[in-house]
Design a protein around this motif. Structure first.
Motif, PDB file in Angstrom:
ATOM      1  N   SER A   5       3.512   5.538  -4.416  1.00  0.00           N
ATOM      2  CA  SER A   5       3.147   5.073  -3.089  1.00  0.00           C
ATOM      3  C   SER A   5       2.381   3.750  -3.197  1.00  0.00           C
ATOM      4  N   VAL A  27       2.628   1.565  -5.640  1.00  0.00           N
ATOM      5  CA  VAL A  27       3.566   0.524  -6.064  1.00  0.00           C
ATOM      6  C   VAL A  27       4.385   0.052  -4.861  1.00  0.00           C
ATOM      7  N   SER A  28       4.848   1.012  -4.075  1.00  0.00           N
ATOM      8  CA  SER A  28       5.709   0.643  -2.956  1.00  0.00           C
ATOM      9  C   SER A  28       4.937  -0.213  -1.950  1.00  0.00           C
ATOM     10  N   GLU A  29       3.653   0.091  -1.781  1.00  0.00           N
ATOM     11  CA  GLU A  29       2.848  -0.708  -0.863  1.00  0.00           C
ATOM     12  C   GLU A  29       2.729  -2.152  -1.355  1.00  0.00           C
ATOM     13  N   SER A  30       2.545  -2.291  -2.659  1.00  0.00           N
ATOM     14  CA  SER A  30       2.377  -3.649  -3.186  1.00  0.00           C
ATOM     15  C   SER A  30       3.686  -4.436  -3.105  1.00  0.00           C
ATOM     16  N   VAL A  31       4.793  -3.700  -3.081  1.00  0.00           N
ATOM     17  CA  VAL A  31       6.089  -4.370  -3.019  1.00  0.00           C
ATOM     18  C   VAL A  31       6.452  -4.699  -1.566  1.00  0.00           C
ATOM     19  N   VAL A  32       6.314  -3.695  -0.693  1.00  0.00           N
ATOM     20  CA  VAL A  32       6.694  -3.902   0.703  1.00  0.00           C
ATOM     21  C   VAL A  32       5.721  -4.869   1.383  1.00  0.00           C
TER      22      VAL A  32
END
Lengths: 600, 604
Positions: B222, B224-229
């Protein structure tokens, strides 16, 4: 490339990958390997003890009809002592290899995510979220997979060498059996590993594809539902899932063919050793104890040799995983920041100087754009959908760099500024609000210096968000959840606007950032912004006339070029396309009234 | 508040229900849900039994060689040993073949079953209600159809089968041991029983550790996905350091949990090792006396010492596999939990189709509250006539969007009912509802693929020419022509290559192509420029003869051209009627909204 070339290159890359990983955590690896070596040595010692027990305890007992208490005690003592050593060395091996693998995983995950943070936004747009998640998780796991059985395999190699020495010491004929069996076992393992490589790679790629499909489909769940496309989406997903299934069955068939052979070969060797051993016993070359020891050794070697197979089997997968991880680590296009800090306070001057921007596919988004946002003024950027407004907003916040020309703050090219100075000077509020999975307070302050609760409330008030945040049960401590899905679009926009204001930027870039906010609320917010004490320069992408009317100057974009500049009133008079765009509602109404009158 | 909207009905109502179902219960449920796994199971088990016999070849041959070949009546007998070896090799050949067949079957059966499970879970997640889907993290929903099922498949292919063959080996070894010496076999079991209890106790702690590992991996993903999105936000606020601290913390937490799990696993595995040697010791002592008392031969004792490994090793293996089983069982349980979740907005089993022709709608005292939240719609009664164009207006939070979601049955009312063309909405089949009623949400999601691919999402059979016609009909042909590759332009993930306004254009065309009889637009053109919006709306009007349209609008221009306007304020329908009438009601909510709209669009 021939198959053999592929194989040897996989082996080479796999081994070099392992070498890299050992270098990251050499201590734990050493502990694990020493543990494994002690452990296997102990296992071989057991073979001797068993041989000794049979010849020195069982046979005499059989022959004399009574048990030598002393020798039994020695045997039992040796076995129990051995068990303590076995236990501790095994713990050393397992804990050592496990924690080493986890350390390496954490190490790479940190590196990969650091790259994610360093790579430019344009890079992110080109890589699906699912793939990036997989790079940081599944691929890292795949790359490190051989580390788990590696110390065990090292211990096994040590054991094989040791046992060859023992075999040769005991008898050359038995050693020959071993000499025949071990290379065969190695070859079998190696062939297995090389045949597995392409299949494992394909399975892994498909696993990533399944993950990407799933992620995308669940991301668009609302659209899928609203259009009743569940069945079609399931169909689409099933195609990939079935490809994965077939690939995995391919992997399975290969494993099914090789693993039993790898398991059966040592057993065959044991039988041969028994046969050869017996003839040698008959010839008087070896004793009974040695015969038992040797056959026992063959039987206990079977299992550890598999560890070598595991390492080899994991190599292809690890090479693929490592390659993907490296793909991220080696990605270029980092935004490099300069070393200059802006010194001034108060509103900054934003200047676009002959800026052009070309997309990767060669199409031009902006051509020769020059204008400035003078300190403290508000400039509205107006243009039809797709005219390049968002790109311009991104350039102002340096989310991307112009293909040619320059963007400057107070005369300094953005590329010369430090990241800190850039972020402190300019705040961009994007069209689609992004909310972190955190509290309201953390979403506003983002741990930036000097943003206390008072300032947070001030910013919320300025963004017209203080009322609804005040109504939340936990106030600023309210957790917003992933992407802030519990808030309405307008609420999210106001929060992100407040986030920008909390940092007291010297320049504010609003990229149609209030589109989901009610017009009334929007104009209140903008009026407040203009009237506030620490007014910033504002570049605002807008459609609403009230918003545009608040601007000191309007820049009209058409097809990536500025075709008109001036005040709203001027442009309305002089520039037809502009007038068409912003008076669309009025004209529509006038036409309607005209039609109605005619009808009447 | 973030969790308030999460549907609570699946959470245990009372603390005593909180106990997770046991592993066997989960396995049982799992097997019932994937009957494919049971097909040919008996044959696979037979193969497993034959395979485990193969492991006996060496110890039994050793016993025969020693007792009959070496100490036999005629002294060492090479011919006999040759015979034994030949038989041994023959049996090995058979068992190796059966091992091959077993493994092959195993892969085919499990992969087939799990691909089906993946498909069903995927479908089920889409069948869950919108609120339910939003209460889960996207990443964790994806995990249900990927990593969770992967752990199950890995377990079934390696661990699960090893547990089965191990059990078979334990049984076979026990039988052979008992044949050689029942006293010794009994002794081995007496040592073994307390150990199995110890292992069970250790397992419990392990399960705990592994469940923490799973949780921390979800948290890490979660982050990682935040840092990507959220890459753009992270960059423009210069908060990379903060984000990487958060990432590091979640990565470290995961590593820490993994390390704790491996330590516990090593100790519980080690317990097996200690027993291994304990059993050797017992066998040596007792065996010596038995041999001395001539109830056992030297060959039998030797075979016994081999058999101890054969008996203990599967126990140790099985123990380790049980560790993995913990992982697999919890993965399986999460999949089953999702499958067990009844969609709370479900396709009625005996539903009817909507009657042909234009669709009218009626709200009958409709109330709505988000689970655990306050009521947001307070008793709405309204009729929407077929063919009409209705605008829904009101301030943010007044209940407009909730109204749209209830109208399209993305949610069900807390009380009251919504009726479409005389049919209560809850009794209309989804097939009929979704093909006749389409909602275009504000943030229209686009798929990674070409423009044509995205439009085809609504109607797969539609040709390229027809798609182009659809764009033309809505006045967007020029826009399509301006794209680098026209209809074949790649839109990127979530339509990232387009501006937000352009994405809205595409989702509108997509809905238009679906050709519904009731079209609900939820601020579907909020990011489109006014001229384009008006062109679109005029085009829609022109081509929607016979269609009912409900438009949630914050631009009152839409309301001005509608047949009827519904005005929401604080969860109540405060006004409804034609625009001119409502605007004339002095001091009314609509008059206020309209006044400020005029002021905004004309004030300059």
């Amino acid at each position: 490339m021939t198959d053999a070339a592929v194989d040897s290159s996989i082996l080479r890359q796999g081994l070099s990958n392992i070498g890299d990983m050992i270098k990251i955590e050499p201590k734990r690896f050493t502990v694990a390997v020493v543990g494994a070596m002690v452990n296997t040595a102990m296992q071989m010692t057991v073979a001797f003890i068993i041989g000794w027990v049979v010849s020195q305890v069982a046979v005499p007992a059989y022959e004399n009809g009574e048990v030598g208490t002393g020798s039994v005690a020695i045997g039992v003592g040796a076995l129990l002592g051995m068990s303590i050593l076995r236990f501790s060395s095994m713990c050393a091996r397992r804990i050592g290899s496990g924690t080493q693998m986890f350390q390496v995983q954490a190490h790479w995950r940190r590196k990969v995510t650091r790259r994610y943070l360093a790579l430019p936004v344009s890079w992110h747009q080109k890589h699906p979220t699912g793939t990036l998640l997989s790079n940081a998780n599944a691929d890292v796991e795949a790359a490190t997979r051989p580390l788990a059985p590696l110390p065990f395999a090292c211990g096994t190699v040590f054991m094989l060498v040791l046992s060859m020495v023992v075999f040769f010491t005991i008898d050359w004929a038995i050693a020959l059996v071993a000499l025949g069996m071990f290379p065969a076992l190695f070859t079998l393992n190696a062939v297995f590993a090389s045949k597995m490589a392409p299949r494992a790679k394909r399975a892994q790629e498909l696993r990533a594809a399944v993950s990407a499909d799933g992620h995308e489909s669940f991301d668009g769940a609302l659209v899928v539902k609203a259009m009743g496309r569940e069945a079609a989406e399931t169909e689409r997903f099933t195609v990939t899932a079935n490809e994965l299934r077939d690939a995995m069955i391919g992997v399975g068939r290969l494993r099914a063919a090789f693993e039993p052979l790898i398991q059966g070969l040592p057993e065959l060797g044991t039988l041969l050793a028994l046969l050869v051993g017996l003839t040698r016993y008959q010839a008087g070359a070896i004793g009974l104890g040695e015969l038992v020891t040797v056959s026992f050794m063959f039987s206990i070697l079977a299992f550890p040799v598999r560890a070598i197979g595991w390492v080899l089997g994991d190599l292809p997968t690890s090479v693929v995983g490592r390659r993907r991880v490296n793909g991220v680590l080696a990605s270029t296009g980092d935004m490099t920041y300069g070393t200059r800090e802006l010194e001034g306070t108060g509103p900054a001057r934003l200047e676009f100087d002959s800026v052009a921007y070309t997309y990767a596919d060669g199409s031009e988004a902006l051509t020769d754009v020059s204008f400035a946002v003078e300190p403290g003024t508000t400039v509205a950027l107006v243009g039809a959908t797709g005219s390049g407004k968002s790109t311009l907003a991104h350039l102002a916040a340096r989310l991307t760099d112009p293909t040619s020309g320059a963007v400057r703050f107070d005369g300094v090219d953005l590329r010369e500024l430090t990241h800190r100075s850039l972020a402190d000077t300019c705040a961009l509020v994007q069209q689609v609000p992004f909310v972190f999975d955190d509290t309201v307070r953390a979403n506003l302050s983002l741990d930036r210096e000097g943003i206390d609760d008072a300032r947070v409330w001030q910013a919320l008030a300025a963004a017209g968000a203080d009322k609804f945040v005040g109504d939340l049960e936990a106030g600023l401590d309210t957790e917003l959840g992933e992407r802030g899905t519990t808030l309405s679009g307008g609420q999210r926009q106001r929060l992100t606007l407040a986030r920008a204001l909390a940092g007291r930027p010297r320049l504010l870039v609003l990229d149609d950032a209030t589109s989901a906010v009610d017009p009334k609320v929007e104009s209140e917010i903008l009026a407040r912004l203009k009237g506030s004490a620490d007014a910033a320069g504002v570049l605002v992408v807008a459609y609403r006339r009230a918003t545009i009317a608040l601007a000191d100057e309007v820049v009209f974009l058409d097809g990536g070029r500025i075709t008109a500049r001036g005040t709203h009133a001027e442009l309305l008079q002089t520039h037809r396309p502009y007038a068409d765009l912003v008076t669309a509602y009025e004209r529509a109404e006038a036409e309607r009234e005209f039609d109605e009158e005619n009808a009447a | 508040m973030s969790t308030d909207t999460a549907p609570k009905r699946n959470e245990p109502a009372s603390p005593e229900e909180k106990d997770e179902p046991g592993p066997f219960e989960t396995l049982g449920r799992g097997l019932r849900l994937s009957p494919e796994l049971r097909s040919g199971l008996a044959f696979t088990l037979v193969l497993a039994a034959i395979t485990s016999v193969g492991r006996l070849v060496v110890p039994v041959s050793a016993q025969k060689v020693l007792d009959n070949g070496l100490f036999g009546p005629g002294g060492p007998n090479v011919e006999y040993v040759l015979g034994v070896t030949a038989v041994g090799v023959g049996i090995l050949a058979i068992t190796t073949t059966s091992n091959y067949l077993m493994n092959k079957r195993l892969f085919i059966v499990t992969e087939t079953a799990l691909a089906n499970l993946r498909r069903r879970t995927f479908r089920h997640i889409h069948d869950l209600s919108m609120l339910h889907q939003q209460s889960e993290r996207r990443g964790s929903l994806t995990a249900r159809v990927t990593t969770d099922i992967d752990t199950v498949s890995q377990f079934l292919q390696q661990g699960g089968m090893q547990i089965v063959t191990s059990l078979a080996q334990i049984v076979v070894a026990t039988v052979v041991m008992a044949v050689y010496s029942w006293q010794l076999a009994l002794a081995v079991w007496i040592v073994f029983v307390p150990v199995s209890l110890l292992i069970k106790w250790l397992q419990k702690h392990l399960a705990n550790a592994y469940s923490n590992v799973r949780k921390s991996v979800a948290a890490m993903l979660s982050a990682v996905s935040e840092s990507v999105v959220g890459a753009g936000v992270v960059r423009s606020y210069g908060v990379g350091a903060r984000t990487s601290e958060r990432l590091d913390a979640s990565i470290e937490e995961h590593r820490h949990n993994q390390a704790r799990a491996i330590r516990r696993s090593a100790f519980s595995f080690g317990a097996g090792e200690i027993v291994h040697f304990g059993v050797y010791a017992v066998v040596v002592v007792l065996g010596a006396y038995l041999v001395a008392g001539e109830t056992m031969t030297v060959g039998q004792l030797t075979a016994f010492l081999f058999l101890v490994t054969l008996f203990i090793q599967p126990i140790v293996t099985a123990t380790e596999m049980l560790n993995e089983a913990q992982n697999a069982v919890s993965g399986w349980r999460r999949v089953l939990d999702i499958l067990d979740t009844e969609p709370d907005v479900a396709d009625p089993a005996d539903g009817t189709d909507l009657p042909d022709g234009p669709i009218g709608a009626r709200f009958e005292n409709v109330r709505f509250a988000y689970p655990g939240g306050e009521e947001v719609l307070h008793g709405i009664d309204v009729e929407i006539r077929p063919h009409s164009k209705v605008a829904v207006v009101g301030e943010t939070g007044s209940g407009k969007t909730t109204f749209a979601k209830l109208l399209t049955r993305l949610m069900d009312p807390t009380s009251g009912q919504v009726v479409l063309s005389g049919r209560p909405l809850t009794g209309v089949t989804f097939a009929s509802l979704r093909s006749r009623v389409t909602m275009v949400p504000q943030e229209g999601f686009l798929f990674n693929g070409t423009l044509a691919h995205n439009v085809r999402f609504a109607k797969p059979e539609i040709g390229e020419a027809e798609i182009y016609v659809a764009f033309s009909e809505l006045g967007l042909a020029e826009w399509v022509d301006g794209l680098p590759h026209g209809l074949d332009t790649e839109l990127g993930e979530g339509g990232a290559n387009l501006s937000v306004g352009e994405r809205q254009l595409v989702s509108l065309v997509r809905a238009y192509v679906a050709d519904p009889d009731l079209m609900v637009l939820d601020e579907a053109t909020s990011a489109v420029d006014p001229a384009t919006e008006l062109r679109l709306s005029a085009a829609l009007d022109a081509v929607t003869r016979g269609r009912t349209t409900v438009i949630i609008a914050h631009r009152l221009s839409t309301a001005e051209t509608s047949d009827e306007v519904l005005v929401f304020d604080d969860g109540n329908l405060v006004q409804h009627g034609p625009h001119a009438e409502l605007a004339a009601e002095e001091g009314s909510v609509y008059a206020g909204l309209h006044g400020s709209w005029i002021e905004q669009t004309r004030s300059a």
